[in-house]
Scaffold this motif. Structure first.
Motif, PDB file in Angstrom:
ATOM      1  N   ALA A 191       0.749  -1.247   0.044  1.00  0.00           N
ATOM      2  CA  ALA A 191      -0.180   0.042   0.215  1.00  0.00           C
ATOM      3  C   ALA A 191       0.915   1.480   0.175  1.00  0.00           C
ATOM      4  O   ALA A 191       1.788   1.451   0.671  1.00  0.00           O
ATOM      5  CB  ALA A 191      -0.883  -0.160   1.442  1.00  0.00           C
ATOM      6  N   GLY A 192       0.264   2.301  -1.050  1.00  0.00           N
ATOM      7  CA  GLY A 192       1.227   3.306  -1.211  1.00  0.00           C
ATOM      8  C   GLY A 192       2.358   3.330  -1.966  1.00  0.00           C
ATOM      9  O   GLY A 192       2.961   4.356  -2.318  1.00  0.00           O
ATOM     10  N   TRP A 193       2.933   2.159  -2.516  1.00  0.00           N
ATOM     11  CA  TRP A 193       3.910   1.917  -3.253  1.00  0.00           C
ATOM     12  C   TRP A 193       3.598   1.679  -4.715  1.00  0.00           C
ATOM     13  O   TRP A 193       2.334   0.996  -4.832  1.00  0.00           O
ATOM     14  CB  TRP A 193       4.951   0.822  -2.885  1.00  0.00           C
ATOM     15  N   GLN A 194       4.303   2.200  -5.755  1.00  0.00           N
ATOM     16  CA  GLN A 194       4.039   2.158  -6.907  1.00  0.00           C
ATOM     17  C   GLN A 194       4.429   0.953  -7.780  1.00  0.00           C
ATOM     18  O   GLN A 194       5.493   0.477  -7.639  1.00  0.00           O
ATOM     19  CB  GLN A 194       4.526   3.386  -7.870  1.00  0.00           C
ATOM     20  N   VAL A 195       3.433   0.137  -8.254  1.00  0.00           N
ATOM     21  CA  VAL A 195       3.726  -1.161  -8.922  1.00  0.00           C
ATOM     22  C   VAL A 195       3.714  -1.230 -10.293  1.00  0.00           C
ATOM     23  O   VAL A 195       2.428  -0.889 -10.979  1.00  0.00           O
ATOM     24  CB  VAL A 195       2.661  -2.123  -8.122  1.00  0.00           C
ATOM     25  N   ASN A 196       4.661  -1.149 -10.969  1.00  0.00           N
ATOM     26  CA  ASN A 196       4.834  -0.652 -12.630  1.00  0.00           C
ATOM     27  C   ASN A 196       4.673  -1.928 -13.162  1.00  0.00           C
ATOM     28  O   ASN A 196       4.258  -2.108 -14.476  1.00  0.00           O
ATOM     29  CB  ASN A 196       6.180  -0.239 -12.679  1.00  0.00           C
ATOM     30  N   SER A 197       4.792  -3.169 -12.730  1.00  0.00           N
ATOM     31  CA  SER A 197       4.851  -4.313 -13.585  1.00  0.00           C
ATOM     32  C   SER A 197       4.821  -5.659 -12.718  1.00  0.00           C
ATOM     33  O   SER A 197       5.193  -5.629 -11.571  1.00  0.00           O
ATOM     34  CB  SER A 197       6.241  -4.502 -14.264  1.00  0.00           C
ATOM     35  N   VAL A 198       3.902  -6.583 -13.189  1.00  0.00           N
ATOM     36  CA  VAL A 198       3.647  -7.871 -12.139  1.00  0.00           C
ATOM     37  C   VAL A 198       3.803  -8.947 -13.107  1.00  0.00           C
ATOM     38  O   VAL A 198       3.365  -8.935 -14.494  1.00  0.00           O
ATOM     39  CB  VAL A 198       2.165  -7.762 -11.614  1.00  0.00           C
ATOM     40  N   ASP A 199       4.062 -10.128 -12.701  1.00  0.00           N
ATOM     41  CA  ASP A 199       4.285 -11.428 -13.618  1.00  0.00           C
ATOM     42  C   ASP A 199       3.989 -12.350 -12.776  1.00  0.00           C
ATOM     43  O   ASP A 199       4.094 -12.533 -11.247  1.00  0.00           O
ATOM     44  CB  ASP A 199       5.497 -11.505 -14.126  1.00  0.00           C
ATOM     45  N   HIS A 200       3.748 -13.583 -13.107  1.00  0.00           N
ATOM     46  CA  HIS A 200       3.516 -14.927 -12.409  1.00  0.00           C
ATOM     47  C   HIS A 200       3.901 -16.040 -13.229  1.00  0.00           C
ATOM     48  O   HIS A 200       3.609 -16.001 -14.326  1.00  0.00           O
ATOM     49  CB  HIS A 200       1.943 -15.027 -12.109  1.00  0.00           C
ATOM     50  N   ASP A 201       4.498 -16.963 -12.494  1.00  0.00           N
ATOM     51  CA  ASP A 201       5.288 -18.173 -12.968  1.00  0.00           C
ATOM     52  C   ASP A 201       4.359 -19.255 -12.618  1.00  0.00           C
ATOM     53  O   ASP A 201       4.427 -19.586 -11.411  1.00  0.00           O
ATOM     54  CB  ASP A 201       6.735 -18.120 -12.770  1.00  0.00           C
ATOM     55  N   PRO A 202       3.469 -19.819 -13.490  1.00  0.00           N
ATOM     56  CA  PRO A 202       2.804 -20.951 -13.198  1.00  0.00           C
ATOM     57  C   PRO A 202       3.379 -22.264 -12.784  1.00  0.00           C
ATOM     58  O   PRO A 202       3.111 -23.174 -12.310  1.00  0.00           O
ATOM     59  CB  PRO A 202       1.794 -21.008 -14.481  1.00  0.00           C
ATOM     60  N   ARG A 203       4.569 -22.180 -13.271  1.00  0.00           N
ATOM     61  CA  ARG A 203       5.298 -23.706 -13.005  1.00  0.00           C
ATOM     62  C   ARG A 203       5.845 -23.664 -11.498  1.00  0.00           C
ATOM     63  O   ARG A 203       6.072 -24.640 -10.991  1.00  0.00           O
ATOM     64  CB  ARG A 203       6.766 -23.533 -13.930  1.00  0.00           C
ATOM     65  N   THR A 204       6.264 -22.549 -11.367  1.00  0.00           N
ATOM     66  CA  THR A 204       6.956 -22.262  -9.636  1.00  0.00           C
ATOM     67  C   THR A 204       5.726 -21.984  -8.761  1.00  0.00           C
ATOM     68  O   THR A 204       5.989 -21.804  -7.668  1.00  0.00           O
ATOM     69  CB  THR A 204       8.068 -21.621  -9.647  1.00  0.00           C
ATOM     70  N   GLY A 205       4.629 -21.264  -9.271  1.00  0.00           N
ATOM     71  CA  GLY A 205       3.665 -20.684  -8.486  1.00  0.00           C
ATOM     72  C   GLY A 205       4.235 -19.323  -7.954  1.00  0.00           C
ATOM     73  O   GLY A 205       3.517 -18.985  -6.682  1.00  0.00           O
ATOM     74  N   THR A 206       5.172 -18.846  -8.498  1.00  0.00           N
ATOM     75  CA  THR A 206       5.875 -17.419  -7.855  1.00  0.00           C
ATOM     76  C   THR A 206       5.026 -16.370  -8.304  1.00  0.00           C
ATOM     77  O   THR A 206       5.053 -16.021  -9.839  1.00  0.00           O
ATOM     78  CB  THR A 206       7.328 -17.430  -7.823  1.00  0.00           C
TER      79      THR A 206
END
Lengths: 353, 139
Positions: free
Chosen positions: A32-47
């Motif tokens: 909260a309050g931090w800028q999140v410019n990019s997100v990704d998800h690796d379905p193989r590792t669940g990360t």
């Protein structure tokens, strides 16, 4: 279940729905309050990975093994080192072909690699020190590395996009790089297209292809059929050459979605009416898609990482706006609905299905 | 050589740092390293490139401190951040610039002894109440 990871100016939200993708539950924010410019998800590792930035405290790469409920943000090694430039932003994070390998893009523009699922990082310095970096100049968000596209089958090949520097490709895991901007103009540099200095806004691989790329550039929409060696304009049929995002189909290399904005002066949708444009023939022709979107006036702004697709059939298409809406289409853009509203400005959308 | 450290709430929340934190340290740099050892990553929120980040300011007691300044036993170390003020387009600057803000405010509205107070520009409106004093030039 489908989860949308929505990065905003004030944190990371998650939107969840069943496979019908019509009714969404909003949770968050994390960071909260931090800028999140990019997100990704690796379905193989669940990360799950998030590129997070604070104007005060600098950037970090968060990693989560429970779809964003708890985070590790230690980001060891995410620095240009003692005496180096202060790292001011994290603008891209992308899981690569080999499990555990993750790349991250920074401001000032540079590329980092992790081999342990984002726990520790080291810079691939050959890109930042490339001889053509004299052509690099900061865009409105600064000099940022915002796009990372791993090759789908060859772990040594990677494309990176920098504003305003253009597209670069490595074929040796990041030891050497070549600009890949032939065919794209950069009128602020010279009358002739230079080798670098182009203002790439976003590019993505066509689904199922290792060679076809779609790019939204400051000066237009482009397609490459040779891994970025050459680019052809695919502007015809679109209301504006300017825009930020492009989304691609997970399986069909001819299908992509653009969301053009009125040129650099205004940067909102033309005439205040949001229209998503879909091509099914590699940019030869476009269908305007409006069903369910606001009829206007709705002067929406959609930023470079704020449009995404999922991998279901039919493909879900999503985009977020700088005014805090997230629109969703469960049918490849034929119909749309508002999935969330009143969020902070949306910077990134990533779909996990 | 134990000292107490007060971090901004955003960092305490994200990294689970106590308030105040207690560390063993002889310099400000030691303080950052000790915090990072106990809460991996938090040090990098304060220091990058071997320097304090551009918008981070550290006080040891009443005095603004640099990374290699000493921290006496029992000292209170306070980490503050810059804030943007004035007109649009200004980058946060300090000291003596656009102003900066503490993060430990009195809940009643009136500052209490030991509170960090917020002010802008070059005049501290209530200098007697603050653990920090306004400064108009860097050390």
């Amino acid at each position: 279940m489908v989860t949308l990871l929505v990065g905003t100016r004030k944190g990371l939200f998650t939107l969840t729905a069943d496979a019908g993708r019509t009714s969404w539950e909003v949770a968050g924010p994390e960071f909260a309050g931090w800028q999140v410019n990019s997100v990704d998800h690796d379905p193989r590792t669940g990360t799950t990975y998030a590129a997070v930035t604070s104007e005060m405290y600098g950037p970090l790469i968060g990693r989560s093994d429970d779809l964003g409920r708890t985070w590790d943000q230690s980001s060891e090694g995410f620095t240009y080192g003692d005496g180096g430039d202060e790292l001011r932003g994290a603008w891209a994070v992308k899981a690569a072909l080999e499990p555990g390998v993750v790349y991250a893009g920074a401001r000032p523009a540079g590329l980092f690699r992790s081999a342990d699922g984002g726990k520790t990082w080291s810079e691939l310095a050959a890109l930042r020190t490339h001889p053509t970096s004299e052509h690099w100049s900061p865009g409105a968000a600064g000099l940022i590395l915002h796009t990372i596209v791993p090759h789908p089958t060859d772990p040594a090949v990677l494309w990176a996009g920098i504003s305003a520097a253009g597209v670069y490709r490595t074929a040796d895991g990041g030891e050497t790089w070549e600009p890949r901007n032939a065919g794209i103009n950069a009128p602020w540099e010279t009358a002739e297209p230079p080798v670098a200095g182009q203002c790439c806004h976003k590019f993505r691989l066509g689904g199922g292809s290792a060679a076809r790329l779609f790019q939204q550039n400051h000066v237009g929409q482009f397609r490459s059929d040779d891994g970025g060696d050459t680019w052809q304009p695919i502007h015809e049929g679109l209301p504006s050459e300017f825009g930020f995002p492009v989304a691609t189909h997970p399986r069909d290399a001819d299908t992509a979605w653009f969301l053009p904005l009125v040129g650099a002066e205004h940067r909102f949708v033309p005439d205040g009416v949001p229209v998503v444009y879909r091509t099914r023939d590699g940019g030869g022709t476009y269908e305007p898609l409006t069903a369910g979107l606001p009829a206007g006036p709705a002067h929406l702004v959609i930023l470079r990482d704020a449009m995404a697709t999922d991998v279901l059939d039919p493909v879900g298409v999503y985009f977020g706006t700088s005014t805090g809406q997230v629109f969703a289409s469960p049918d490849e853009g034929d119909t749309w609905h508002l999935a969330a509203d009143f969020l902070p400005p949306v910077y990134a959308v990533h779909a996990v299905a | 050589m134990t000292v107490t450290v007060r971090l901004p709430k955003e960092l305490r929340r994200l990294y689970g740092v106590p308030h105040p934190a207690t560390v063993a340290a002889g310099t400000v740099r030691d303080v950052v390293a000790a915090l990072d050892e106990a809460h991996p990553g938090v040090g990098h929120r304060l220091v990058d490139g071997g320097r304090l980040r551009q918008h981070i300011i550290v006080f040891v007691g009443d005095d603004q401190a640099a990374l290699d300044d000493p921290v006496p036993p029992g000292a209170e170390v306070t980490v503050l951040t810059a804030v943007a003020g004035g007109s649009a387009g200004h980058q946060p600057t300090w000291p003596g610039g656009q102003g900066w803000a503490g993060t430990r405010h009195s809940s009643s509205g009136a500052p209490r002894p030991g509170d960090t107070v917020r002010w802008y520009g070059s005049v501290n409106p209530d200098p007697g109440s603050s653990v920090v004093r306004n400064r108009t030039s860097a050390r």
